[in-house]
Design a protein around this motif. Structure first.
Motif, mmCIF file in Angstrom:
data_model
loop_
_atom_site.group_PDB
_atom_site.id
_atom_site.type_symbol
_atom_site.label_atom_id
_atom_site.label_comp_id
_atom_site.label_asym_id
_atom_site.label_seq_id
_atom_site.Cartn_x
_atom_site.Cartn_y
_atom_site.Cartn_z
ATOM 1 N N THR A 204 0.841 -1.190 0.000
ATOM 2 C CA THR A 204 0.000 0.000 0.000
ATOM 3 C C THR A 204 0.876 1.240 0.000
ATOM 4 O OG1 THR A 204 -1.670 -1.203 1.275
ATOM 5 C CG2 THR A 204 -1.896 1.183 1.189
ATOM 6 N N GLN B 269 -4.211 7.171 2.066
ATOM 7 C CA GLN B 269 -4.002 5.978 1.262
ATOM 8 C C GLN B 269 -4.154 6.339 -0.208
ATOM 9 O OE1 GLN B 269 -6.386 2.595 2.333
ATOM 10 N NE2 GLN B 269 -5.790 1.458 0.533
ATOM 11 N N ILE B 270 -3.097 6.067 -0.994
ATOM 12 C CA ILE B 270 -3.101 6.408 -2.409
ATOM 13 C C ILE B 270 -3.534 5.219 -3.267
ATOM 14 C CG2 ILE B 270 -1.694 7.221 -4.352
ATOM 15 C CD1 ILE B 270 -2.031 9.304 -2.148
ATOM 16 N N SER B 271 -2.887 4.048 -3.051
ATOM 17 C CA SER B 271 -3.157 2.898 -3.910
ATOM 18 C C SER B 271 -2.618 1.628 -3.267
ATOM 19 C CB SER B 271 -2.487 3.121 -5.266
ATOM 20 O OG SER B 271 -2.773 2.069 -6.145
ATOM 21 N N THR B 272 -3.101 0.482 -3.761
ATOM 22 C CA THR B 272 -2.561 -0.819 -3.347
ATOM 23 C C THR B 272 -2.174 -1.595 -4.595
ATOM 24 O OG1 THR B 272 -4.738 -1.838 -3.328
ATOM 25 C CG2 THR B 272 -3.951 -0.951 -1.239
ATOM 26 N N ALA B 273 -1.232 -2.523 -4.421
ATOM 27 C CA ALA B 273 -0.761 -3.329 -5.554
ATOM 28 C C ALA B 273 -0.149 -4.621 -5.037
ATOM 29 C CB ALA B 273 0.258 -2.554 -6.363
ATOM 30 N N LEU C 74 3.786 0.608 -7.554
ATOM 31 C CA LEU C 74 3.442 1.838 -6.843
ATOM 32 C C LEU C 74 4.427 2.972 -7.116
ATOM 33 C CD1 LEU C 74 2.468 0.207 -3.444
ATOM 34 C CD2 LEU C 74 0.920 1.058 -5.209
ATOM 35 N N LYS D 93 3.333 5.977 -9.080
ATOM 36 C CA LYS D 93 2.311 6.816 -8.475
ATOM 37 C C LYS D 93 2.909 7.880 -7.557
ATOM 38 C CE LYS D 93 -1.153 3.244 -8.821
ATOM 39 N NZ LYS D 93 -2.012 3.754 -9.839
#
Length: 76
Positions: A47, A58-62, A68, A71
């Motif tokens: 995350t 929280q920007i993003s999960t992968a 990431l 990003k």
């Protein structure tokens, strides 16, 4: 209200959830913006968080931390 509503407000937390229990990475851009990549060992998920005044957004999960990296607005 259903999950994933149309509000699209960023998720801000004061501290990282306890599920983020793996090793993490602290990233700092040349302008001083702070980002963190945390890891959930159980779900094998990473995350990306941006440090803001009230905590962490929280920007993003992968599935991979390399996904990431794009990003983060690295300063050129």
């Amino acid at each position: 209200m259903a999950r994933g509503s149309a509000d699209n407000k960023p998720k801000i937390v004061r501290k990282f959830p306890s599920s983020e229990n793996g090793p993490g990475v602290h990233c700092v851009t040349t302008t001083g913006q702070e980002y963190f990549i945390t890891q959930c060992l159980e779900r094998m998920r990473f995350t990306l968080w941006h440090k803001v005044e009230d905590g962490y957004e929280q920007i993003s999960t992968a599935k991979s931390p390399l996904d990431l990296d794009d990003k983060i607005p690295w300063d050129k």
